[in-house]
Design a protein around this motif. Structure first.
Motif, short mmCIF file in Angstrom:
data_model
loop_
_atom_site.label_atom_id
_atom_site.label_comp_id
_atom_site.label_asym_id
_atom_site.label_seq_id
_atom_site.Cartn_x
_atom_site.Cartn_y
_atom_site.Cartn_z
N GLY A 97 -1.98 14.36 -9.74
CA GLY A 97 -2.05 14.26 -8.28
C GLY A 97 -0.72 13.83 -7.68
O GLY A 97 -0.68 13.30 -6.57
N LYS A 98 0.37 14.06 -8.40
CA LYS A 98 1.70 13.64 -7.92
C LYS A 98 2.27 14.77 -7.07
O LYS A 98 3.28 15.41 -7.41
CB LYS A 98 2.58 13.34 -9.14
N ARG A 99 1.62 15.04 -5.96
CA ARG A 99 1.95 16.23 -5.19
C ARG A 99 3.33 16.15 -4.56
O ARG A 99 3.97 17.17 -4.31
CB ARG A 99 0.88 16.49 -4.13
N GLN A 100 3.81 14.92 -4.31
CA GLN A 100 5.12 14.78 -3.68
C GLN A 100 6.26 15.24 -4.59
O GLN A 100 7.38 15.44 -4.13
CB GLN A 100 5.34 13.33 -3.21
N ASN A 101 5.97 15.39 -5.90
CA ASN A 101 7.01 15.83 -6.84
C ASN A 101 6.97 17.34 -7.08
O ASN A 101 7.81 17.88 -7.79
CB ASN A 101 6.83 15.14 -8.20
N GLY A 147 0.81 -1.21 0.00
CA GLY A 147 0.00 0.00 0.00
C GLY A 147 0.85 1.26 0.00
O GLY A 147 2.05 1.22 0.29
N CYS A 148 0.20 2.37 -0.36
CA CYS A 148 0.89 3.66 -0.42
C CYS A 148 -0.15 4.75 -0.15
O CYS A 148 -1.23 4.74 -0.74
CB CYS A 148 1.50 3.84 -1.81
N PRO A 149 0.16 5.70 0.74
CA PRO A 149 -0.84 6.72 1.09
C PRO A 149 -1.05 7.79 0.02
O PRO A 149 -2.00 8.57 0.11
CB PRO A 149 -0.26 7.34 2.37
N PHE A 150 -0.17 7.89 -0.96
CA PHE A 150 -0.38 8.88 -2.02
C PHE A 150 -1.53 8.43 -2.92
O PHE A 150 -2.01 7.30 -2.82
CB PHE A 150 0.90 9.08 -2.83
N ASP A 151 -1.97 9.32 -3.81
CA ASP A 151 -3.10 8.94 -4.67
C ASP A 151 -2.91 9.45 -6.10
O ASP A 151 -3.73 10.19 -6.62
CB ASP A 151 -4.44 9.40 -4.08
N CYS A 152 -1.82 9.02 -6.71
CA CYS A 152 -1.56 9.40 -8.10
C CYS A 152 -2.69 8.86 -8.98
O CYS A 152 -3.09 7.70 -8.84
CB CYS A 152 -0.21 8.85 -8.55
N GLU A 153 -3.16 9.71 -9.88
CA GLU A 153 -4.38 9.38 -10.64
C GLU A 153 -4.23 8.13 -11.49
O GLU A 153 -5.20 7.41 -11.74
CB GLU A 153 -4.75 10.58 -11.54
N PHE A 154 -3.01 7.86 -11.95
CA PHE A 154 -2.81 6.73 -12.89
C PHE A 154 -2.43 5.43 -12.19
O PHE A 154 -2.22 4.41 -12.83
CB PHE A 154 -1.72 7.08 -13.91
N CYS A 155 -2.34 5.44 -10.86
CA CYS A 155 -1.74 4.30 -10.15
C CYS A 155 -2.77 3.21 -9.85
O CYS A 155 -3.77 3.45 -9.17
CB CYS A 155 -1.12 4.79 -8.85
N ASP A 156 -2.49 2.00 -10.33
CA ASP A 156 -3.41 0.90 -10.02
C ASP A 156 -3.01 0.15 -8.75
O ASP A 156 -3.81 -0.57 -8.17
CB ASP A 156 -3.55 -0.07 -11.20
S1 SF4 Z 1 2.40 5.91 -8.20
FE1 SF4 Z 1 1.83 7.30 -6.52
S2 SF4 Z 1 0.18 6.26 -5.40
FE2 SF4 Z 1 1.17 4.73 -6.70
S3 SF4 Z 1 2.67 3.74 -5.38
FE3 SF4 Z 1 3.75 5.40 -6.47
S4 SF4 Z 1 3.60 7.20 -5.13
FE4 SF4 Z 1 2.10 5.68 -4.40
#
Ligand code: SF4
Length: 508
Positions: A294-298, A176-185
């Motif tokens: 939504g790649k806010r970390q970048n 799991g990952c707490p970010f929410d990139c729009e394209f990430c499955d």
């Molecule tokens: S693409 Fe974004 S949401 Fe998906 S694992 Fe990487 S950082 Fe997390």
């Protein structure tokens, strides 16, 4: 009574950045870059009265005459064509076929008709019921796993897997990952609330691999360092573990997000652990595209400076690059080239934005009527299921083909290599006696130089780099085999066009 199952990890549909198909193709040597984690993990759930055989198809042909009545097939989207082919042949022979893994979980409708038992989600809390039902023959058509505690995850059955022919094994410490990139499955499948294994579980897995001769481990986490307090505890434990045998250390790699560069104490801990490579989704220099995704970390930080900070700490960055966001104009190809060349990063995986089913991106584009259907976009680096906004599909394909050729032109690759060599911090492990080109890499080098003068110059550049920085031989070996794999991939996909690399900009 003894029961039996044959577990298969099928070959990829086409060579990808993370594979090592080049080795077999150019030299006939039978090895793969990364051991599969799914098959040994499922095998570990089989009760003691089950006989389990694993087939890693990248290394060994599938035995269609295998006597097991149950055939388990795993796979990612990049393996789906072969998953279906293998399933069809076994079903034709009267076997009961199970399908599971990330593709089955994310695109169940694409596989439902191709198997007898569809297993979606994670295996830990359904494995007991599944094996019990298989043993009695009263199995259901679908088993749906949830998001279990990773305390339930056993040490994988590496004794069943051909580790001696893989360059690296995998351990998963979290999901799991707490970010929410729009394209990430990934987050659709594994969730945004990160779940962790206990440090004792992790070192138990490492112990097994170390005893079996493995000296390189990829932590198959979605974002290993995102929870900082847990990260520090884990890294301190890994340092202790790796320091037990200073002459026989494990090299680590993993996936992180770029914001880790702002925590210098964690970078220092990672270096001390023995981390060699960090995969980071850097994606694009185009800030509106990062915001759109939504790649806010970048955002809001100088990404080149952040990459340099990581490299100065003695670790390589392997950069994910994406082209084809809605906010990308046709100048994006040149912008990407200039951006990537200014980073100390030889390892890159440029690709076109794709909308995987289940992602918010897919839902948005479906509503906008901007998805194409039919074509297998996972088979080519320049194709996608998205109809772009600010350029035509042809311009996207042509621009991407130019970018790939420009980035993997030997002279441009060497420029990034030299940037990395000049900047990277010293490695603590002594690699001075390790030859740069040996066995498989020597065979690859012999093959590469036959392709032309530029390729010969590239091999010489690696020689010079290893003379200058003998502490980096391990990294140089992986960078070199990566280059050969990337070249092989482009050649197999009929995208290698050295004439394009000489053009300052794409013809669109
Ligand atoms: S693409 Fe974004 S949401 Fe998906 S694992 Fe990487 S950082 Fe997390």
């Amino acid at each position: 009574m003894i029961h039996e199952i044959y577990l298969i990890n099928p070959a990829e549909n086409t060579p990808g950045y993370f594979g090592l198909e080049v080795l077999g193709s150019w030299t006939g040597i039978n090895a793969t870059a990364m051991a599969d984690l799914a098959t040994p993990t499922v095998a570990a759930f089989a009760p003691s009265n089950w006989r389990v055989t694993i087939c890693e198809e990248r290394l060994d042909a599938v035995d269609f005459d295998h006597p097991a009545p149950y055939i388990g097939i795993t796979g990612k989207v990049t393996q789906h064509a072969r998953m279906i082919e293998i399933a069809a042949e076994f079903r034709r022979r009267g076997k009961i076929v199970l399908m599971g893994g990330s593709y089955a979980s994310l695109s169940p409708d694409a596989l439902r008709d191709h198997c007898d038992i569809l297993v979606t989600g994670e295996i830990e809390d359904i494995a007991g019921e599944l094996f019990d039902d298989l043993a009695t023959g009263k199995h259901k058509p679908v088993y749906q796993g949830g998001k279990p505690s990773l305390a339930l995850s056993p040490v994988p059955r590496w004794d069943l897997y051909p580790l001696e022919r893989t360059w690296s094994a995998q351990v998963q410490t979290s999901r799991g990952c707490p970010f929410d990139c729009e394209f990430c499955d990934v987050i659709q499948y594994l969730g945004r609330k990160q779940r962790w294994k206990e440090p004792d579980q992790i070192t138990a897995e490492l112990d097994v691999l170390h005893v079996r001769g493995v000296r390189s481990v990829f932590f198959a986490d979605d974002n290993l360092t995102v929870m900082r307090r847990r990260t520090r505890t884990l890294l301190e434990r890994l340092i202790e573990w790796n320091d037990r045998a200073p002459e026989d250390r494990m090299a680590f790699s993993t996936q992180v997000s770029i914001d880790i560069s702002r925590d210098l104490d964690i970078l220092a801990l990672m270096r001390d652990c023995g981390f060699e490579t960090l995969f980071i989704g850097i994606e694009t220099p185009n800030e509106p595209s990062l915001a759109e995704a939504g790649k806010r970390q970048n955002l809001r930080h100088d990404m080149i400076a952040q990459v340099e900070t990581i490299v100065r700490h003695g670790m390589m960055v392997y950069s994910g690059i994406i082209v084809g966001f809605d906010q990308d104009d046709i100048d994006i190809f040149e912008r990407q080239f200039d951006f990537i060349q200014s980073m100390p990063v030889p390892l890159i995986s440029p690709g076109v934005l794709v909308a995987p089913e289940t992602t918010p991106l897919y839902a948005r584009l479906l509503a906008e009527g901007r998805l194409t259907t039919g074509a297998d976009h996972s088979a080519s680096l320049v194709s996608t299921n998205i109809i772009p906004v600010r350029m035509s599909s042809d311009q996207l394909r042509s621009g991407m083909t130019w970018l790939l050729n420009r980035l993997f032109a030997p002279e441009h690759f060497v420029a990034r290599l030299e940037r990395y060599i000049a900047l990277t911090g010293e490695r603590t492990s002594d690699q001075s006696n390790r030859p740069l080109f040996t066995g498989p890499t020597a065979a690859l080098a012999r093959k590469l130089v036959t392709r032309g003068a530029s390729e010969y110059a590239l091999v010489r550049a690696f020689d010079r780099a290893s003379e200058k920085r003998s502490d980096l031989k391990l990294s140089l070996t992986s960078i070199f085999s990566f280059y050969c794999q990337a070249r092989h991939m482009l050649e197999v996909q009929d995208l290698w066009r050295p004439d394009l690399a000489r053009l300052e900009r794409p013809v669109l």
